[in-house]
Motif scaffolding. Structure first.
Motif, PDB file in Angstrom:
ATOM      1  N   SER A 278      19.443   6.987  -3.150  1.00 55.42           N
ATOM      2  CA  SER A 278      19.017   5.755  -3.815  1.00 55.42           C
ATOM      3  C   SER A 278      17.503   5.610  -3.853  1.00 55.42           C
ATOM      4  N   SER A 279      16.784   6.475  -3.133  1.00 56.91           N
ATOM      5  CA  SER A 279      15.322   6.397  -3.102  1.00 56.91           C
ATOM      6  C   SER A 279      14.676   7.036  -4.330  1.00 56.91           C
ATOM      7  N   VAL A 280      15.438   7.757  -5.175  1.00 59.29           N
ATOM      8  CA  VAL A 280      14.885   8.450  -6.338  1.00 59.29           C
ATOM      9  C   VAL A 280      14.339   7.444  -7.340  1.00 59.29           C
ATOM     10  N   THR A 281      13.094   7.656  -7.766  1.00 54.25           N
ATOM     11  CA  THR A 281      12.455   6.791  -8.759  1.00 54.25           C
ATOM     12  C   THR A 281      12.089   7.539 -10.039  1.00 54.25           C
ATOM     13  N   HIS A 282      11.986   8.892  -9.968  1.00 54.94           N
ATOM     14  CA  HIS A 282      11.646   9.697 -11.138  1.00 54.94           C
ATOM     15  C   HIS A 282      12.646  10.854 -11.212  1.00 54.94           C
ATOM     16  N   LEU A 283      13.379  10.933 -12.323  1.00 54.09           N
ATOM     17  CA  LEU A 283      14.422  11.938 -12.447  1.00 54.09           C
ATOM     18  C   LEU A 283      14.382  12.578 -13.828  1.00 54.09           C
ATOM     19  N   ASN A 284      14.373  13.928 -13.843  1.00 55.14           N
ATOM     20  CA  ASN A 284      14.481  14.681 -15.093  1.00 55.14           C
ATOM     21  C   ASN A 284      15.797  15.446 -15.061  1.00 55.14           C
ATOM     22  N   LEU A 285      16.749  14.985 -15.873  1.00 54.55           N
ATOM     23  CA  LEU A 285      18.074  15.588 -15.949  1.00 54.55           C
ATOM     24  C   LEU A 285      18.346  16.006 -17.393  1.00 54.55           C
ATOM     25  N   SER A 286      17.332  16.582 -18.017  1.00 51.44           N
ATOM     26  CA  SER A 286      17.438  16.938 -19.430  1.00 51.44           C
ATOM     27  C   SER A 286      17.973  18.356 -19.604  1.00 51.44           C
ATOM     28  N   GLY A 287      18.469  18.630 -20.822  1.00 55.03           N
ATOM     29  CA  GLY A 287      18.871  19.982 -21.180  1.00 55.03           C
ATOM     30  C   GLY A 287      20.321  20.312 -20.942  1.00 55.03           C
ATOM     31  N   TYR A 288      21.192  19.320 -20.703  1.00 53.64           N
ATOM     32  CA  TYR A 288      22.574  19.639 -20.356  1.00 53.64           C
ATOM     33  C   TYR A 288      23.580  19.342 -21.463  1.00 53.64           C
ATOM     34  N   ARG A 289      23.082  19.043 -22.639  1.00 53.01           N
ATOM     35  CA  ARG A 289      23.883  18.970 -23.851  1.00 53.01           C
ATOM     36  C   ARG A 289      25.251  18.326 -23.623  1.00 53.01           C
ATOM     37  N   GLU A 290      26.321  19.122 -23.613  1.00 50.55           N
ATOM     38  CA  GLU A 290      27.667  18.564 -23.483  1.00 50.55           C
ATOM     39  C   GLU A 290      28.149  18.481 -22.042  1.00 50.55           C
ATOM     40  N   ASN A 291      27.295  18.769 -21.099  1.00 48.65           N
ATOM     41  CA  ASN A 291      27.688  18.691 -19.682  1.00 48.65           C
ATOM     42  C   ASN A 291      27.364  17.344 -19.053  1.00 48.65           C
ATOM     43  N   LEU A 292      26.576  16.527 -19.722  1.00 48.37           N
ATOM     44  CA  LEU A 292      26.238  15.195 -19.215  1.00 48.37           C
ATOM     45  C   LEU A 292      26.966  14.160 -20.054  1.00 48.37           C
ATOM     46  N   THR A 293      27.807  13.386 -19.417  1.00 51.43           N
ATOM     47  CA  THR A 293      28.630  12.407 -20.124  1.00 51.43           C
ATOM     48  C   THR A 293      28.196  10.985 -19.780  1.00 51.43           C
ATOM     49  N   LEU A 294      28.787  10.034 -20.486  1.00 49.38           N
ATOM     50  CA  LEU A 294      28.507   8.629 -20.226  1.00 49.38           C
ATOM     51  C   LEU A 294      28.961   8.242 -18.819  1.00 49.38           C
ATOM     52  N   ASP A 295      30.074   8.791 -18.365  1.00 46.83           N
ATOM     53  CA  ASP A 295      30.558   8.499 -17.011  1.00 46.83           C
ATOM     54  C   ASP A 295      29.547   8.975 -15.962  1.00 46.83           C
ATOM     55  N   ASP A 296      28.902  10.103 -16.223  1.00 51.74           N
ATOM     56  CA  ASP A 296      27.862  10.587 -15.305  1.00 51.74           C
ATOM     57  C   ASP A 296      26.696   9.613 -15.253  1.00 51.74           C
ATOM     58  N   VAL A 297      26.326   9.054 -16.393  1.00 48.94           N
ATOM     59  CA  VAL A 297      25.226   8.088 -16.441  1.00 48.94           C
ATOM     60  C   VAL A 297      25.597   6.829 -15.661  1.00 48.94           C
ATOM     61  N   LYS A 298      26.845   6.387 -15.752  1.00 50.03           N
ATOM     62  CA  LYS A 298      27.277   5.211 -15.005  1.00 50.03           C
ATOM     63  C   LYS A 298      27.155   5.424 -13.500  1.00 50.03           C
ATOM     64  N   VAL A 299      27.566   6.607 -13.026  1.00 45.88           N
ATOM     65  CA  VAL A 299      27.454   6.915 -11.603  1.00 45.88           C
ATOM     66  C   VAL A 299      25.988   6.980 -11.191  1.00 45.88           C
ATOM     67  N   LEU A 300      25.188   7.590 -12.045  1.00 42.96           N
ATOM     68  CA  LEU A 300      23.759   7.741 -11.746  1.00 42.96           C
ATOM     69  C   LEU A 300      23.068   6.389 -11.599  1.00 42.96           C
ATOM     70  N   VAL A 301      23.327   5.481 -12.520  1.00 42.22           N
ATOM     71  CA  VAL A 301      22.705   4.157 -12.487  1.00 42.22           C
ATOM     72  C   VAL A 301      23.133   3.383 -11.247  1.00 42.22           C
ATOM     73  N   THR A 302      24.380   3.542 -10.847  1.00 39.50           N
ATOM     74  CA  THR A 302      24.875   2.836  -9.661  1.00 39.50           C
ATOM     75  C   THR A 302      24.228   3.365  -8.387  1.00 39.50           C
ATOM     76  N   ARG A 303      24.054   4.679  -8.293  1.00 41.23           N
ATOM     77  CA  ARG A 303      23.504   5.284  -7.085  1.00 41.23           C
ATOM     78  C   ARG A 303      21.990   5.132  -6.993  1.00 41.23           C
ATOM     79  N   CYS A 304      21.318   5.128  -8.127  1.00 35.59           N
ATOM     80  CA  CYS A 304      19.840   5.113  -8.127  1.00 35.59           C
ATOM     81  C   CYS A 304      19.325   3.938  -8.961  1.00 35.59           C
ATOM     82  N   PRO A 305      19.428   2.724  -8.450  1.00 36.73           N
ATOM     83  CA  PRO A 305      19.037   1.544  -9.240  1.00 36.73           C
ATOM     84  C   PRO A 305      17.532   1.359  -9.377  1.00 36.73           C
ATOM     85  N   HIS A 306      16.737   2.144  -8.629  1.00 39.04           N
ATOM     86  CA  HIS A 306      15.282   1.941  -8.638  1.00 39.04           C
ATOM     87  C   HIS A 306      14.548   2.940  -9.530  1.00 39.04           C
ATOM     88  N   ILE A 307      15.250   3.613 -10.405  1.00 38.52           N
ATOM     89  CA  ILE A 307      14.622   4.617 -11.272  1.00 38.52           C
ATOM     90  C   ILE A 307      13.599   3.965 -12.193  1.00 38.52           C
TER      91      ILE A 307
END
Length: 421
Positions: A278-307
């Motif tokens: 949860s301490s992550v404030t800067h994240l680059n998760l680019s380049g994953y085309r069809e491997n990154l889904t909306l569900d992944d974004v939901k989990v990410l936002v919940t775990r790292c609210p301080h981005i």
């Protein structure tokens, strides 16, 4: 003598164009070289070497004296020397304390420091004192395996050697390395050699291994560095999703992570979003085309609210329905959605209201140049397409001009000892 045990100044990689000792504009006499090679046999500074390096005396003048001059004969004459004070005659380099000599040596360049280390045993010991090798920049040094082996034994804290060629190397130190910041980006280094270095690291806070072939051993070794703050693994490959999960769980203080364009599948992406701190404030998760889904974004936002900075470029599955999810990031200031082709221009016009703190928006390839002025009117306080290169966790952002004063900086600070071609 094996190269890994040779002094740094005698290594083959430091000769000719890669030499830190002899940039051969001038060639020293054979006698000078003999003095240097024999210097390490003595504890104190060799007297012959001091005399050799001392300024030469002025030529004595020929003067006329008496009748000898009438017969065209000349003699040498000089003034009587003043008797030296007994106390000043005893003062030499050998009488200076180590603390004072170290302060003097601190101002020497890397090349001069290595030359000085050949004078005598004492100067060799002082030249490789840990306080002088706090930070070293070896960029541009080729065949640097033996040199890197020697540098790692000095207690170095900051090491910069991007775009370097490292042949086979096995660090054999018994204790952990003291390295806190290290940049090996885009280097050519065997995976086994990199393992021998990373496995001895426990104090890493800033690390960049961009573009390197890694292994599960390397990734799991990073788990032993709980103080890691910035990690750049952009473009890396060769490690599994479980090893990545273990590493992210252990690095609970991580603030900046660049893990873009790695050789990932769905499991790797889920390992990232499911285990980020949860301490992550800067994240680059680019380049994953069809491997990154909306569900992944939901989990990410919940775990790292301080981005504050988020790069999801080249995620072709993301659409406008991801904006209500991202809205939960109350501190979001920089968002990159370049080449997310399923997001329409009309959906971007409302981002100013969705993200009131947003200051930068990158939509390269998503919005045509002709439509940028109209989008700018809708987002007057947002900078559009001002950052073509990501600077997340990178020691030297690619946006800096090569050859500029900041080009050799590592995480905004230059190294003390620097190799120069």
């Amino acid at each position: 003598m094996p190269t890994d045990s040779m002094p740094l100044q005698d290594l083959p990689c430091l000769s000719l164009q890669g030499s830190m000792l002899s940039q051969p504009k001038r060639v020293m006499k054979r006698k000078s070289r003999d003095c240097l090679s024999e210097g390490l046999d003595t504890e104190c500074t060799p007297t012959e070497l001091i005399q050799q390096w001392s300024p030469s005396h002025k030529h004595q003048r020929l003067i006329s004296k008496g009748k000898e001059n009438d017969s065209s004969q000349f003699v040498l004459a000089r003034r009587a020397r003043r008797k030296k004070d007994s106390t000043s005659a005893d003062i030499s380099w050998d009488h200076l304390p180590d603390e004072l000599l170290l302060k003097i040596l601190f101002y020497l360049s890397l090349r001069d420091l290595l030359r000085m280390s050949t004078v005598c045993k004492r100067w060799h010991r002082l030249a490789f004192d840990e306080s002088l090798w706090h930070s070293v920049d070896l960029e541009g040094l080729t065949h640097m395996g033996p040199a890197l082996q020697q540098v790692l034994k000095t207690g170095i804290r900051r090491l910069r050697c991007p775009r370097s060629f490292v042949e086979e190397l096995h660090f054999t130190g018994t204790g952990p390395l003291q390295i806190v910041e290290m940049d090996l980006s885009s280097s050519i280094i065997p995976t086994s050699a990199l393992e021998s270095i990373i496995c001895h690291c426990r104090l890493l806070e800033y690390l960049s291994l961009e573009g390197l072939q890694l292994s599960d051993i390397i990734i799991r070794s990073l788990s032993k560095n709980p103080n890691l703050l910035q990690l750049n693994l952009s473009g890396c490959s060769g490690f599994s999703a479980p090893a990545l999960s273990d590493m992210l769980k252990s690095c609970s203080r991580l603030k900046q992570l660049n893990i873009s364009w790695c050789d990932f599948n769905n499991n790797h992406v889920k390992s990232v979003v499911d285990n980020l701190s949860s301490s992550v404030t800067h994240l680059n998760l680019s380049g994953y085309r069809e491997n990154l889904t909306l569900d992944d974004v939901k989990v990410l936002v919940t775990r790292c609210p301080h981005i504050e900075t988020l790069d999801l470029s080249d995620s072709t599955l993301l659409m406008a329905d991801s904006f209500p999810v991202l809205k939960k990031l109350k501190h979001l200031r920089h968002l990159s959605l370049s080449r997310c082709y399923h997001i329409h221009l009309a959906a971007l016009t409302d981002l100013g209201k969705t993200f009131p703190m947003l200051g930068l928006l990158d939509v390269f390839g998503l919005v045509q140049d002709g439509h940028l002025p109209s989008l700018k009117k809708e987002l007057p306080y947002v900078g559009l397409n001002s950052r073509p290169f990501s600077s997340i966790a990178r020691p030297t952002p690619a946006s800096r001009l090569t050859g500029s004063c900041s080009d050799r900086a590592m995480w905004n600070r230059k190294c003390h000892l620097r190799f120069k071609l």
